[in-house]
Design an enzyme around this catalytic site. Structure first.
Site, PDB file in Angstrom:
ATOM      1  N   ASP A 179      24.805  -7.228 -16.022  1.00  0.00           N
ATOM      2  CA  ASP A 179      24.533  -8.518 -16.656  1.00  0.00           C
ATOM      3  C   ASP A 179      24.479  -8.382 -18.171  1.00  0.00           C
ATOM      4  OD1 ASP A 179      21.959  -7.409 -17.107  1.00  0.00           O
ATOM      5  OD2 ASP A 179      21.394  -8.005 -15.072  1.00  0.00           O
TER       6      ASP A 179
ATOM      7  N   GLU B 254      47.513 -11.018 -22.233  1.00  0.00           N
ATOM      8  CA  GLU B 254      47.988 -10.205 -21.116  1.00  0.00           C
ATOM      9  C   GLU B 254      49.332 -10.795 -20.710  1.00  0.00           C
ATOM     10  OE1 GLU B 254      46.799  -8.971 -16.557  1.00  0.00           O
ATOM     11  OE2 GLU B 254      46.672 -11.040 -17.219  1.00  0.00           O
TER      12      GLU B 254
ATOM     13  N   ASP C  10      22.986  -3.028 -15.275  1.00  0.00           N
ATOM     14  CA  ASP C  10      22.207  -4.055 -14.597  1.00  0.00           C
ATOM     15  C   ASP C  10      20.821  -4.139 -15.241  1.00  0.00           C
ATOM     16  OD1 ASP C  10      20.880  -5.711 -12.882  1.00  0.00           O
ATOM     17  OD2 ASP C  10      20.910  -4.327 -11.166  1.00  0.00           O
TER      18      ASP C  10
ATOM     19  N   ASP D  55      37.163 -13.261 -22.286  1.00  0.00           N
ATOM     20  CA  ASP D  55      38.357 -13.368 -21.458  1.00  0.00           C
ATOM     21  C   ASP D  55      38.632 -14.856 -21.260  1.00  0.00           C
ATOM     22  OD1 ASP D  55      40.378 -12.651 -19.548  1.00  0.00           O
ATOM     23  OD2 ASP D  55      39.214 -10.847 -19.126  1.00  0.00           O
TER      24      ASP D  55
ATOM     25  N   HIS E 138      40.821  -2.811 -15.665  1.00  0.00           N
ATOM     26  CA  HIS E 138      40.222  -3.271 -14.412  1.00  0.00           C
ATOM     27  C   HIS E 138      41.281  -3.658 -13.393  1.00  0.00           C
ATOM     28  CE1 HIS E 138      41.517  -6.919 -16.290  1.00  0.00           C
ATOM     29  NE2 HIS E 138      41.233  -7.610 -15.196  1.00  0.00           N
ATOM     30  N   ASP E 139      42.544  -3.694 -13.803  1.00  0.00           N
ATOM     31  CA  ASP E 139      43.595  -4.168 -12.908  1.00  0.00           C
ATOM     32  C   ASP E 139      44.341  -3.066 -12.196  1.00  0.00           C
ATOM     33  OD1 ASP E 139      43.427  -6.845 -12.785  1.00  0.00           O
ATOM     34  OD2 ASP E 139      44.631  -7.200 -14.573  1.00  0.00           O
TER      35      ASP E 139
ATOM     36  N   ASP F  47      44.405 -14.321 -20.256  1.00  0.00           N
ATOM     37  CA  ASP F  47      44.904 -13.892 -18.958  1.00  0.00           C
ATOM     38  C   ASP F  47      46.324 -14.430 -18.715  1.00  0.00           C
ATOM     39  OD1 ASP F  47      43.909 -12.561 -16.461  1.00  0.00           O
ATOM     40  OD2 ASP F  47      44.358 -14.497 -15.549  1.00  0.00           O
TER      41      ASP F  47
ATOM     42  N   ASP G 105      19.335  -6.388  -9.790  1.00  0.00           N
ATOM     43  CA  ASP G 105      19.868  -7.007  -8.567  1.00  0.00           C
ATOM     44  C   ASP G 105      21.163  -6.337  -8.098  1.00  0.00           C
ATOM     45  OD1 ASP G 105      21.645  -7.811 -10.473  1.00  0.00           O
ATOM     46  OD2 ASP G 105      21.484  -9.960 -10.086  1.00  0.00           O
TER      47      ASP G 105
HETATM   48  C1  NOJ Z   1      45.116 -10.887 -14.431  1.00  0.00           C
HETATM   49  C2  NOJ Z   1      43.736 -10.318 -14.443  1.00  0.00           C
HETATM   50  O1  NOJ Z   1      43.700  -9.215 -15.306  1.00  0.00           O
HETATM   51  C3  NOJ Z   1      43.431  -9.975 -13.002  1.00  0.00           C
HETATM   52  O2  NOJ Z   1      42.240  -9.238 -12.894  1.00  0.00           O
HETATM   53  C4  NOJ Z   1      43.358 -11.231 -12.208  1.00  0.00           C
HETATM   54  O3  NOJ Z   1      43.197 -10.891 -10.849  1.00  0.00           O
HETATM   55  C5  NOJ Z   1      44.629 -12.044 -12.365  1.00  0.00           C
HETATM   56  N1  NOJ Z   1      45.077 -12.112 -13.717  1.00  0.00           N
HETATM   57  C6  NOJ Z   1      44.402 -13.455 -11.919  1.00  0.00           C
HETATM   58  O4  NOJ Z   1      43.590 -14.096 -12.873  1.00  0.00           O
END
Ligand code: NOJ
Length: 553
Positions: free
Chosen positions: A35, A269, A27, A109, A330-331, A210, A31
């Site tokens: 960023d 992905e 950050d 992304d 992150h998923d 994505d 905030d």
């Molecule tokens: C895959 C992404 O990696 C995920 O984080 C997202 O929630 C879904 N696609 C929807 O965009």
């Protein structure tokens, strides 16, 4: 053993990609949300051109476009700008310049299966059936006042949502705020292709795309057949809402567009458990440059578990594409440091896993913080931000536990921000942080750093062919990476106990003759010589990387 085709291996094949979750990395303006200027301030940590830095070659930024953040940036309301939370387009240009000065590539992304429901295209589309944008999305008038089919929504209770103004349902297989676009509409397609050009023109080096296998849906919107599975998304065979054959043609067009710019790439992905499906998006080398293989994210600890996935991926790819590997993202509800935790052995396991990721044949994708051993945060229900966690609590806690602020030092909030962060810092930041590890030659960070730089300097590791020596393995992974006349042997003991690695005999092509020297190891001195043609005793979780110095090539 297969190397990248052609003489010049591409940077996206030899390099290491580091995923930044922008909200949580650094950050810069106090905030509580990460960023772009925060990222700029940490570029030297990532790669300052010397072996004192981590040494990664590219950063992939999870979405930084304006977004109502219903799905934390994966719901975009403007494809050509930066969300004010992260800064503005000038900050982005600065980040690009600063990253490029350090030879760090920048990967954006690209979320083009759906937009935010606040995107002007969708707002227009809802105004009337005659609106020029109406057909840019997927609509259906429904059947007897109900949804037209049984398609499943990941983050919401249903996939079809009624709009009074147009007297139709729109489709969203994520959450209701993420309407899906109609790729069969040529104007939508052109608008999306312009978006792709926009960032490439600015100088970005590539895209992570994505859910690429969801782009095109069945024209007749047929229901998916049911199957006997207990977990929600799997109780359908997704044959009508995913992997439609036309998607491959679209991927070929995206490839041509990206290739019209020098030295850029796209990694897809492919949302699937099947390596064959993921591999199919490489086409015949004419679709995506790379596709993710998420198999490791779901594997239990064990040499044979991982090797089976490597083998399946290689068989699926059949030399038509370069592999990718990843252990955390992150998923996932969990980081791999926690997934493979075993009391006092946890840190050694993390090293074995990292050594595997960084020495297999393929592009490694690291997830921010894995290099210092960040682990999952226990999240209370009221702290949950992720729509997945909100839907499935208490069965699934969502993805927040793996999205916590980067741990830079031991100060409050881990040095990530002077304000209270959007997600709490993991309390272990007091000990587990960059500051503590950077000067310690025995830290996990030093381990990653050393291995990344070794990989860069060793063609066999970053671009060489691969051959497993023992299949199926019991405790120990053993493989040879070779490039030109150089061979590197990697031995990874996945067991906490001492094991003996016995080199295979009688292959007729014994790669283990000659003299070998330790390049890297957890338990042996660098430069020491080793005879690897006889049995080798490996300590619990030992990592040993040796290179042939003479003898057979
Ligand atoms: C895959 C992404 O990696 C995920 O984080 C997202 O929630 C879904 N696609 C929807 O965009």
């Amino acid at each position: 053993m297969t190397e990248p085709r052609g003489d010049a291996a591409k940077w996206w094949q030899t390099g290491v990609v580091y995923q930044i979750y922008p909200m949580s990395f650094m950050d810069g303006d106090g905030d509580g949300v990460g960023d772009l200027m925060g990222i700029v301030s940490k570029l030297d940590y990532l790669n300052d051109g010397t072996e004192k830095s981590l040494g990664i070659d590219a950063i992939w930024l999870s979405p930084i476009y304006p977004s109502p953040n219903r799905d934390f940036g994966y719901d975009i309301s403007d494809y050509r700008d930066i969300d004010p939370r992260y800064g503005d387009i000038e900050d982005f240009k600065l980040l690009l310049r600063e990253a490029h000065d350090r030879k760090i590539r920048v990967v954006m992304d690209l979320v083009i299966n759906h937009t935010s429901d606040q995107h002007p295209w969708f707002l227009e589309a809802c105004k009337g059936r005659d609106n020029p944008h109406h057909d840019w999305y997927l609509w259906h008038k429904g059947k007897n006042g109900k949804a037209p089919n049984n398609w499943f929504a990941y983050f919401d209770k249903r996939a079809w949502w009624w709009v009074d103004e147009v007297r139709k349902f729109y489709l969203s297989t994520w959450c209701r705020y993420q309407p899906e676009v109609n790729w069969r509409n040529p104007r939508l397609k052109e608008a999306m292709f312009d978006v792709i050009r926009f960032w490439l023109d600015l100088g970005v080096d590539g895209y992570r795309i994505d859910v690429v296998n969801w782009f095109i849906k069945d024209e007749k919107f047929r229901s998916n057949p049911y199957r006997l599975q207990l977990t929600p998304p799997d109780y359908q065979k997704h044959i009508y809402d995913r992997n439609r054959p036309e998607t491959h043609g679209l991927c070929r067009e995206i490839r041509q567009l990206v290739d019209s710019y020098p030295d850029r790439f796209a990694v897809g992905e492919v949302f699937t458990n099947s390596p064959e499906e993921a591999a199919s998006y490489y086409g015949n080398g004419d679709e995506l440059h790379l596709a993710f293989n998420f198999a490791f994210l779901f594997r239990k600890w064990g040499a044979s578990n991982f090797l089976r996935e490597v083998d399946a991926w290689d068989r699926a790819l059949k030399d038509r594409g370069w592999p990718t590997y990843t252990l955390s993202s992150h998923d996932q509800p969990g980081r791999h440091y926690s997934r493979y935790a075993k009391g006092k052995e946890t840190d050694r396991r993390a090293r074995v896993a990292a050594a595997m990721l960084l020495t297999l044949r393929g592009t490694p994708f690291l997830y921010y913080g894995e290099e210092i051993g960040m682990s999952n945060l226990k999240i209370a229900r009221k702290q949950i931000q992720d729509p997945l966690g909100k839907k499935y609590w208490p069965f699934l806690k969502g993805r927040d536990p793996a999205r916590t602020p980067m741990q830079w030092n031991g100060s409050p909030h881990g040095g990530f921000s002077t304000a209270v962060p959007w997600l709490p810092s993991h309390p272990d930041h007091r000990v587990v942080n960059v500051e503590n590890q950077k000067g310690d030659p025995d830290s996990l960070l030093s381990f990653y750093r050393e291995l990344i730089w070794l990989r860069k300097k060793t063609p066999a590791l970053c671009r060489g062919g691969y051959r497993a020596l023992v299949f199926p393995p019991t405790d120990c992974l053993a493989y040879v990476r070779a490039h030109g006349d150089r061979s590197v042997l990697v031995l990874l003991n996945f067991a906490g106990k001492r094991v003996t690695f016995t080199p295979p005999v009688g292959t007729g092509n014994d790669p283990l003759e000659g003299t070998w020297q330790v390049l890297f190891g957890t338990d042996r001195g660098k430069g020491s010589r080793l005879d690897v043609s006889t049995a080798i005793e490996l300590d619990g979780y030992e990592v040993l990387i040796v290179q042939r110095t003479g003898g057979a090539g």
